[in-house]
Motif scaffolding. Structure first.
Motif, PDB file in Angstrom:
ATOM      1  N   VAL A 243       1.280  -1.628  -0.194  1.00 45.91           N
ATOM      2  CA  VAL A 243      -0.097   0.018   0.230  1.00 45.91           C
ATOM      3  C   VAL A 243       0.725   0.911  -0.229  1.00 45.91           C
ATOM      4  N   GLY A 244       0.325   2.344  -0.698  1.00 48.78           N
ATOM      5  CA  GLY A 244       1.269   3.651  -0.904  1.00 48.78           C
ATOM      6  C   GLY A 244       2.313   3.510  -1.738  1.00 48.78           C
ATOM      7  N   SER A 245       3.231   4.796  -1.785  1.00 53.22           N
ATOM      8  CA  SER A 245       4.245   4.370  -2.634  1.00 53.22           C
ATOM      9  C   SER A 245       5.699   4.075  -2.009  1.00 53.22           C
ATOM     10  N   ALA A 246       6.363   4.312  -3.173  1.00 49.03           N
ATOM     11  CA  ALA A 246       7.866   3.751  -2.282  1.00 49.03           C
ATOM     12  C   ALA A 246       8.569   4.376  -1.927  1.00 49.03           C
ATOM     13  N   PRO A 247       8.605   4.489  -0.607  1.00 48.98           N
ATOM     14  CA  PRO A 247       9.628   5.613   0.311  1.00 48.98           C
ATOM     15  C   PRO A 247      10.916   5.611  -0.574  1.00 48.98           C
ATOM     16  N   PRO A 248      11.043   7.149  -0.072  1.00 48.44           N
ATOM     17  CA  PRO A 248      13.052   8.100  -1.287  1.00 48.44           C
ATOM     18  C   PRO A 248      13.627   7.174  -1.038  1.00 48.44           C
ATOM     19  N   LEU A 249      14.824   7.528  -2.307  1.00 51.72           N
ATOM     20  CA  LEU A 249      15.634   6.897  -1.127  1.00 51.72           C
ATOM     21  C   LEU A 249      16.427   7.949  -0.473  1.00 51.72           C
ATOM     22  N   ARG A 250      17.699   7.451   0.051  1.00 51.15           N
ATOM     23  CA  ARG A 250      18.207   7.773   0.956  1.00 51.15           C
ATOM     24  C   ARG A 250      19.721   8.584   0.084  1.00 51.15           C
ATOM     25  N   GLU A 251      20.392   9.995   0.053  1.00 49.98           N
ATOM     26  CA  GLU A 251      21.509  10.366  -0.298  1.00 49.98           C
ATOM     27  C   GLU A 251      22.608   9.467   0.627  1.00 49.98           C
ATOM     28  N   GLY A 252      24.359   8.582  -0.333  1.00 52.51           N
ATOM     29  CA  GLY A 252      24.886   8.101   0.378  1.00 52.51           C
ATOM     30  C   GLY A 252      24.866   6.871   0.543  1.00 52.51           C
ATOM     31  N   GLU A 253      23.425   6.189   0.758  1.00 57.33           N
ATOM     32  CA  GLU A 253      23.259   4.941   1.250  1.00 57.33           C
ATOM     33  C   GLU A 253      22.951   4.160  -0.457  1.00 57.33           C
ATOM     34  N   LYS A 254      23.901   2.575  -0.263  1.00 60.33           N
ATOM     35  CA  LYS A 254      23.987   1.571  -1.341  1.00 60.33           C
ATOM     36  C   LYS A 254      22.592   0.508  -1.006  1.00 60.33           C
ATOM     37  N   TYR A 255      22.185   0.722  -2.033  1.00 57.06           N
ATOM     38  CA  TYR A 255      20.578   0.049  -2.597  1.00 57.06           C
ATOM     39  C   TYR A 255      21.357  -1.010  -3.405  1.00 57.06           C
ATOM     40  N   PHE A 256      20.789  -2.335  -3.318  1.00 53.11           N
ATOM     41  CA  PHE A 256      20.695  -3.723  -4.171  1.00 53.11           C
ATOM     42  C   PHE A 256      19.607  -3.772  -4.865  1.00 53.11           C
ATOM     43  N   TYR A 257      19.863  -3.927  -6.108  1.00 58.77           N
ATOM     44  CA  TYR A 257      18.372  -4.251  -7.199  1.00 58.77           C
ATOM     45  C   TYR A 257      18.461  -5.375  -7.694  1.00 58.77           C
ATOM     46  N   GLN A 258      17.801  -5.543  -8.082  1.00 55.39           N
ATOM     47  CA  GLN A 258      17.583  -6.670  -8.779  1.00 55.39           C
ATOM     48  C   GLN A 258      16.108  -7.286 -10.423  1.00 55.39           C
ATOM     49  N   VAL A 259      17.141  -7.229 -11.372  1.00 55.26           N
ATOM     50  CA  VAL A 259      15.852  -6.928 -12.419  1.00 55.26           C
ATOM     51  C   VAL A 259      16.185  -8.551 -13.289  1.00 55.26           C
ATOM     52  N   GLU A 260      15.068  -9.694 -13.329  1.00 61.90           N
ATOM     53  CA  GLU A 260      14.428 -10.582 -13.572  1.00 61.90           C
ATOM     54  C   GLU A 260      13.421 -10.871 -14.822  1.00 61.90           C
TER      55      GLU A 260
END
Length: 168
Positions: A109-126
């Motif tokens: 439910v709701g929107s994706a949370p904003p991403l923060r400067e300087g943090e590393k986020y893992f992503y996967q594309v299947e």
């Protein structure tokens, strides 16, 4: 007569090779555009089965390679993974914006949370019909960039995932 036959054989070989190259799968590639809101620029020959962005805690705390407890934003095709749109048609997906024919799984439910400067986020594309990809992104100086992240590897132990040393 021999020259003509040789030319025909050479031409047939060239056409066959060209046909094979055109029909080959092209692995999925992701580039980034955008500032504090990433835009995934997708290329490859597959169809998008899912796109997931995980929290920075994923590398340290995840209990499996697909631990949705750490998924910040996850999308998948409404009509199932094999009915995803070709990457060449999607091309660009802004973080938090649903492409036509897709549903948001996380957050439920709701929107994706904003991403923060300087943090590393893992992503996967299947993808289906071609190899997918995964990596890390970071917001640096108000721009989205691909980056290296902590290496987290899993192996199977019975029916359970366990962390294992990553191959070098």
């Amino acid at each position: 007569m021999v020259k003509t036959k040789t030319r025909h054989i050479w031409l047939a070989a060239l056409l066959a090779t060209t046909g094979l190259l055109v029909a080959c799968e092209r692995r999925t590639h992701v580039a980034f555009e955008g500032g504090v809101t990433p835009i995934f620029v997708l290329s490859g020959s597959g169809k998008l089965a899912s796109l997931v962005v995980y929290s920075p805690d994923f590398a340290e705390k995840a209990e499996s390679p697909w631990d949705d407890n750490f998924a910040l934003w996850k999308i998948k095709p409404i009509w199932g993974n094999s009915n995803g749109a070709p990457l060449r048609k999607l091309r660009r997906i802004p973080y938090g914006v649903l492409p036509s024919g897709y549903e948001q799984v996380k957050p439920s439910v709701g929107s994706a949370p904003p991403l923060r400067e300087g943090e590393k986020y893992f992503y996967q594309v299947e993808t289906t019909n071609a190899p997918g990809t995964a990596g890390y992104l970071e917001i640096k100086n108000s721009q989205t960039v691909a980056t290296d992240g902590p290496h987290t590897c899993f192996g199977g132990e019975g029916k359970k995932w366990v962390r294992v040393p990553c191959p070098r």
